[in-house]
Enzyme design. Structure first.
Site, PDB file in Angstrom:
ATOM      1  N   LYS A 226       0.829  -1.213   0.000  1.00 53.75           N
ATOM      2  CA  LYS A 226       0.000   0.000   0.000  1.00 53.75           C
ATOM      3  C   LYS A 226       0.861   1.258   0.000  1.00 53.75           C
ATOM      4  O   LYS A 226       0.624   2.190  -0.765  1.00 53.75           O
ATOM      5  CB  LYS A 226      -0.924  -0.004   1.225  1.00 53.75           C
TER       6      LYS A 226
ATOM      7  N   ASP B  30      -0.726   4.370   6.734  1.00 49.02           N
ATOM      8  CA  ASP B  30      -0.836   3.363   7.793  1.00 49.02           C
ATOM      9  C   ASP B  30      -2.114   3.517   8.617  1.00 49.02           C
ATOM     10  O   ASP B  30      -2.871   2.568   8.778  1.00 49.02           O
ATOM     11  CB  ASP B  30       0.384   3.392   8.721  1.00 49.02           C
TER      12      ASP B  30
ATOM     13  N   ARG C 237     -14.521  -8.535 -13.937  1.00 50.43           N
ATOM     14  CA  ARG C 237     -13.831  -8.254 -15.196  1.00 50.43           C
ATOM     15  C   ARG C 237     -14.593  -7.267 -16.073  1.00 50.43           C
ATOM     16  O   ARG C 237     -14.047  -6.752 -17.048  1.00 50.43           O
ATOM     17  CB  ARG C 237     -13.615  -9.564 -15.969  1.00 50.43           C
TER      18      ARG C 237
END
Length: 321
Positions: free
Chosen positions: A160, A178, A244
């Site tokens: 991340k 964080d 998708r």
């Protein structure tokens, strides 16, 4: 968690001036609701929300001038309750002398502003709602991508912070790494910001903690932003089904707000920063009424209809095929 707000903080953040009671600015403000004591100036105190800031504008001050000194002494004394945080006088008006005396005796500060009553009310309400709103701490990274607040979530170590660093290098802005503190601004908006101790900091494994503002400039950071989209990074699993066509309707409910959530599989070779940029642009396009999946469906249905009509008009060719 709830944060307390003092009158001193209100003065510092809403451009108010202290008229009297400067030694009593530590009084707490427990609610963002503001009271305009109009009925109280007629002697009606059956329901007096004394725990609120009391705002007096042109209407209240003008009405007070038509009251007798005895009435003013009585009403102003009754306005000054032990839990009253402060009085605010708008439009650079002079507060009644009876209010000044009663407030001094009760150790309640009187604040003034040159702005009109509506502006003062709006400024105080916005500040108090933001500071007094319930807050929640979330694990993730919050970045602003093309003006949209994107909260990146996922398991620890999935990348991340590294993705956020790449986004910053591509011209986007970091809000929090964080830990993200969020609060509900209204029925449809969540605001996210960094805890003060983590402001502008980003942790990159192998390097350590870096200050994004120092390395990339003030344009690379922002103190807070609305949370528009949640992108959850997920380790790629063979056989696991992923969206998708962009027809997913997943959402995460935080307080009373539902935030659209998309799951992006992570595997070597995928540029997550570019994918998140594209997700943000696609989210904005959807918000403006364009949906590529709907276009695809229309084209597919049109193609099926055309082929069906062709088969009906030329049944012999269809049989030969």
């Amino acid at each position: 968690m709830h944060k307390s707000v003092s009158v001193k903080e209100l003065v510092a953040n809403t451009h108010l001036s202290v008229f009297a009671g400067g030694d009593n600015l530590d009084r707490p403000i427990p609610t963002s609701d503001i009271s305009r004591p109009g009925l109280e100036l007629t002697g009606y105190f059956s329901y007096y929300p004394s725990e609120r800031i009391q705002l007096l504008g042109i209407t209240e001050i003008s009405f007070a001038k038509h009251l007798s000194d005895q009435e003013l002494d009585d009403y102003m004394t009754r306005l000054c309750q032990p839990d009253t945080p402060a009085f605010v006088i708008s439009t650079s008006l002079e507060p009644p002398i009876q209010l000044v005396k009663a407030a001094q005796q009760a150790q309640i500060p009187i604040l003034t502003s040159k702005l009109n009553t509506s502006r003062v009310l709006s400024n105080m309400t916005d500040f108090l709602e933001a500071r007094l709103a319930p807050r929640k701490s979330l694990h993730g990274v919050l970045v602003e991508v093309y003006g949209l607040g994107v909260l990146i979530t996922g398991d620890s170590g999935i990348g991340k912070s590294e993705t956020a660093l790449e986004l910053v290098k591509r011209g986007h802005r970091l809000i929090a790494d964080d830990r993200v503190d969020v609060y509900q601004q209204d029925e449809q908006a969540l605001i996210g910001q960094a805890p003060q101790i983590l402001n502008h900091l980003l942790e990159i494994r192998g390097i350590g903690i870096i200050n994004v503002m120092t390395l990339f400039g003030t344009g690379a950071v922002r103190s807070e932003t609305k949370v528009d989209l949640i992108v959850h990074l997920d380790i790629w699993e063979q056989g696991k089904k992923y969206d998708r066509l962009g027809t997913g309707t997943d959402a995460t409910e935080i307080f009373d707000v539902r935030v659209k959530t998309i799951n992006i599989p992570v595997k070597p070779g995928r540029n997550m920063a570019v994918i998140i940029e594209t997700a943000a642009m696609n989210f904005r396009a959807n918000s403006m009424g364009y949906n590529a999946t709907d276009d695809f469906d229309r084209q597919l249905n049109g193609l099926i209809k055309t082929n069906s009509e062709h088969d009906q008009e030329h049944p012999d060719q269809t049989k030969k095929q």
